[in-house]
Design a protein around this motif. Structure first.
Motif, PDB file in Angstrom:
ATOM      1  N   ILE A  33       0.869  -1.177   0.000  1.00 11.67           N
ATOM      2  CA  ILE A  33       0.000   0.000   0.000  1.00 11.67           C
ATOM      3  C   ILE A  33       0.897   1.215   0.000  1.00 11.67           C
ATOM      4  O   ILE A  33       1.687   1.421   0.933  1.00 11.67           O
ATOM      5  N   ASP A  34       0.824   1.998  -1.060  1.00 13.94           N
ATOM      6  CA  ASP A  34       1.724   3.142  -1.256  1.00 13.94           C
ATOM      7  C   ASP A  34       1.399   4.244  -0.255  1.00 13.94           C
ATOM      8  O   ASP A  34       0.350   4.891  -0.349  1.00 13.94           O
ATOM      9  N   ARG A  35       2.291   4.483   0.686  1.00 19.01           N
ATOM     10  CA  ARG A  35       2.048   5.492   1.711  1.00 19.01           C
ATOM     11  C   ARG A  35       2.158   6.913   1.195  1.00 19.01           C
ATOM     12  O   ARG A  35       1.773   7.859   1.891  1.00 19.01           O
ATOM     13  N   ASP A  36       2.660   7.078  -0.019  1.00 13.87           N
ATOM     14  CA  ASP A  36       2.698   8.411  -0.622  1.00 13.87           C
ATOM     15  C   ASP A  36       1.414   8.737  -1.376  1.00 13.87           C
ATOM     16  O   ASP A  36       1.237   9.866  -1.841  1.00 13.87           O
ATOM     17  N   ARG A  37       0.535   7.762  -1.497  1.00 15.08           N
ATOM     18  CA  ARG A  37      -0.725   7.956  -2.227  1.00 15.08           C
ATOM     19  C   ARG A  37      -1.867   7.283  -1.458  1.00 15.08           C
ATOM     20  O   ARG A  37      -2.682   6.558  -2.029  1.00 15.08           O
ATOM     21  N   LEU A  38      -1.958   7.564  -0.188  1.00 14.57           N
ATOM     22  CA  LEU A  38      -2.885   6.816   0.650  1.00 14.57           C
ATOM     23  C   LEU A  38      -4.351   7.062   0.304  1.00 14.57           C
ATOM     24  O   LEU A  38      -5.181   6.157   0.413  1.00 14.57           O
ATOM     25  N   GLU A  39      -4.690   8.265  -0.099  1.00 17.91           N
ATOM     26  CA  GLU A  39      -6.076   8.532  -0.449  1.00 17.91           C
ATOM     27  C   GLU A  39      -6.487   7.732  -1.682  1.00 17.91           C
ATOM     28  O   GLU A  39      -7.566   7.134  -1.734  1.00 17.91           O
ATOM     29  N   GLU A  40      -5.611   7.705  -2.685  1.00 19.12           N
ATOM     30  CA  GLU A  40      -5.888   6.924  -3.884  1.00 19.12           C
ATOM     31  C   GLU A  40      -5.914   5.426  -3.570  1.00 19.12           C
ATOM     32  O   GLU A  40      -6.731   4.674  -4.122  1.00 19.12           O
ATOM     33  N   GLU A  41      -5.022   5.010  -2.680  1.00 16.88           N
ATOM     34  CA  GLU A  41      -4.991   3.604  -2.309  1.00 16.88           C
ATOM     35  C   GLU A  41      -6.267   3.199  -1.564  1.00 16.88           C
ATOM     36  O   GLU A  41      -6.795   2.102  -1.760  1.00 16.88           O
ATOM     37  N   ALA A  42      -6.752   4.076  -0.705  1.00 23.88           N
ATOM     38  CA  ALA A  42      -7.999   3.799  -0.005  1.00 23.88           C
ATOM     39  C   ALA A  42      -9.143   3.634  -0.987  1.00 23.88           C
ATOM     40  O   ALA A  42      -9.993   2.736  -0.833  1.00 23.88           O
ATOM     41  N   GLU A  43      -9.189   4.485  -1.999  1.00 24.48           N
ATOM     42  CA  GLU A  43     -10.233   4.380  -3.026  1.00 24.48           C
ATOM     43  C   GLU A  43     -10.105   3.059  -3.779  1.00 24.48           C
ATOM     44  O   GLU A  43     -11.097   2.372  -4.045  1.00 24.48           O
ATOM     45  N   ARG A  44      -8.891   2.675  -4.107  1.00 24.79           N
ATOM     46  CA  ARG A  44      -8.657   1.438  -4.849  1.00 24.79           C
ATOM     47  C   ARG A  44      -9.077   0.203  -4.048  1.00 24.79           C
ATOM     48  O   ARG A  44      -9.618  -0.762  -4.619  1.00 24.79           O
ATOM     49  N   LEU A  45      -8.871   0.235  -2.754  1.00 24.58           N
ATOM     50  CA  LEU A  45      -9.124  -0.934  -1.917  1.00 24.58           C
ATOM     51  C   LEU A  45     -10.577  -1.064  -1.474  1.00 24.58           C
ATOM     52  O   LEU A  45     -10.946  -2.038  -0.823  1.00 24.58           O
ATOM     53  N   GLY A  46     -11.418  -0.091  -1.818  1.00 24.45           N
ATOM     54  CA  GLY A  46     -12.838  -0.183  -1.506  1.00 24.45           C
ATOM     55  C   GLY A  46     -13.100  -0.151  -0.012  1.00 24.45           C
ATOM     56  O   GLY A  46     -12.585   0.690   0.710  1.00 24.45           O
TER      57      GLY A  46
END
Length: 427
Positions: free
Chosen positions: A248-261
């Motif tokens: 999980i990319d900690r530099d893009r956490l908002e995008e990662e949260a969206e990706r992970l549902g």
């Protein structure tokens, strides 16, 4: 219908909307169930009809655990619901109604468990203090705050507590993630006031209070709060990486949260502070510039970041707007590296072999804040096994709130494993 489902249905039928008529009828119902189970509930009011119930269930150790929950609910508009929000009907395997998840379903699990223990002669491993409280959906002034200060003796011996917003299942590939809350964000509900010079709406303004306030509110609403990873949220992300088998990319956490549902919702709101404008009041006539304007902002800050949050708010307000607090409370936290945390995780795994418990920080707040002030470490643990298609978090304060009957029954079994004495005896 199982007892836990029946109690949940009964509790929902009491309209305990806050603000409203108060919690007294629901509190009297709870006190009656506890009395039937051999407990001696203490019933007290902080104001007319703002009723609280506390009972102690003796265990094998005088060291006590607090289990607390709130009787009040937020408003519900029946026209928006598929099934009336105060019907408590059981449809499609779920108990429907306002409070099903927030949090009369959880209260019903506690009540069903202690009544089952009474019938079977089971004792808890240690003293249990059960608190059914008013006013959590506001500030807790008539509930947890009043109980923790005016009736402090009822909580003697309590070192830890469990309550809402944790222990529920979130499907993650072949595993089920169970977030166990070890903290929550602090609360800063603020009233903002801008003062200007009243005058005729057709004239150039000297100092327009409405405009000053709107500029300040706009600055707050558009502010991009920086990411701040607290130890608990960092541990959550580490655990999710292990469960999912991916980075999980900690530099893009908002995008990662969206990706992970739905798995991503466990950290999306917990990686930064927030401040959301919620109300504005100003003026009384279209051609009159008012002398003042008021707005309310719901601010939340991560544990340990109170001063950073307030300094940022003051900078965004500017010189023409002042703030005062409607409610200000620090974000409490409880230890992740603790035997009790591991016991909660073990109880989940025992009932669900696919369970993967993880630490979690709540984005909102609970009555745990009031009990933290008197030294009680609060965890969010209201175990539920949910259908993967059910948007559990989306039903908090939402429409068509409901809880699966099988989920409630699962929760009773988990709590039994967690709380019952290893060698049950006759009370």
């Amino acid at each position: 219908m199982s007892e836990v489902a029946q109690i949940c249905s009964d509790l929902i039928r009491f309209d305990t909307t806050n603000p409203g008529a108060g919690e007294r009828p629901a509190a009297e119902y709870v006190a009656g169930l506890l009395s039937e189970a051999g407990a001696e509930p203490v019933v007290f009011e902080s104001a007319p009809h703002r009723t609280n119930v506390v009972a102690r269930i003796p265990g094998d150790s005088p060291e006590a655990l607090l289990i607390h929950g709130h009787l009040d609910v937020v408003p519900a508009e029946p026209a928006d619901w598929r099934i009336h929000p105060f019907s408590g009907e059981v449809v499609d395997g779920c108990v429907w109604g306002r409070g099903a998840v927030d949090m009369k379903g959880t209260l019903s699990m506690t009540l069903a468990l202690v009544r089952d223990w009474a019938r079977r002669g089971v004792r808890p491993e240690r003293d249990l203090v059960l608190a059914f409280l008013a006013d959590e959906e506001a500030t807790g002034e008539y509930g947890s705050r009043y109980a923790a200060t005016r009736h402090r003796e009822l909580f003697d011996g309590c070192t830890e507590a469990i309550s809402e917003s944790g222990g529920y299942s979130v499907q993650a590939q072949d595993a089920r993630v169970y977030p166990v809350a070890v903290g929550e964000r602090g609360t800063a509900w603020m009233r903002l006031t801008a003062r200007g010079v009243a005058g005729h709406g057709s004239r150039p303004p000297v100092r327009n209070a409405v405009a000053e306030l709107c500029h300040a509110v706009s600055r707050i609403a558009s502010h991009r709060w920086p990411v701040r990873l607290t130890p608990a949220v960092s541990a959550l992300i580490d655990s999710l990486e292990e469960i999912l088998g991916e980075r999980i990319d900690r530099d893009r956490l908002e995008e990662e949260a969206e990706r992970l549902g739905r798995v991503g919702t466990l950290f999306r709101a917990q990686i930064r502070n927030s401040a959301n404008p919620t109300m504005i009041q100003a003026g009384y006539k279209v051609n009159v510039i008012p002398g003042s304007a008021v707005a309310h902002v719901d601010g939340r800050f991560l544990p340990g970041l109170r001063e950073e949050f307030l300094e940022t708010i003051d900078r965004l307000l500017g010189p023409g707007v002042t703030r005062e607090f409607v409610n200000l409370e620090d974000g409490p936290s409880a230890p992740m590296e603790a035997p009790f945390f591991e016991r909660m995780c073990s109880a989940l795994r025992a009932e669900d072999p696919a369970a993967r418990p993880v630490p979690y920080v709540m984005s909102g707040g609970t009555d745990a804040k009031a009990f933290a002030r008197i030294g009680i470490a609060g965890y969010g643990f209201a175990p539920l096994l949910l259908d993967p298609g059910l948007d559990y978090l989306g039903m908090f304060h939402g429409v068509d709130e409901r809880v699966p009957v099988t989920g409630l029954e699962f929760g009773v079994r988990v709590l039994d494993r967690l709380l019952a004495s290893p060698s049950p005896g006759v009370t």
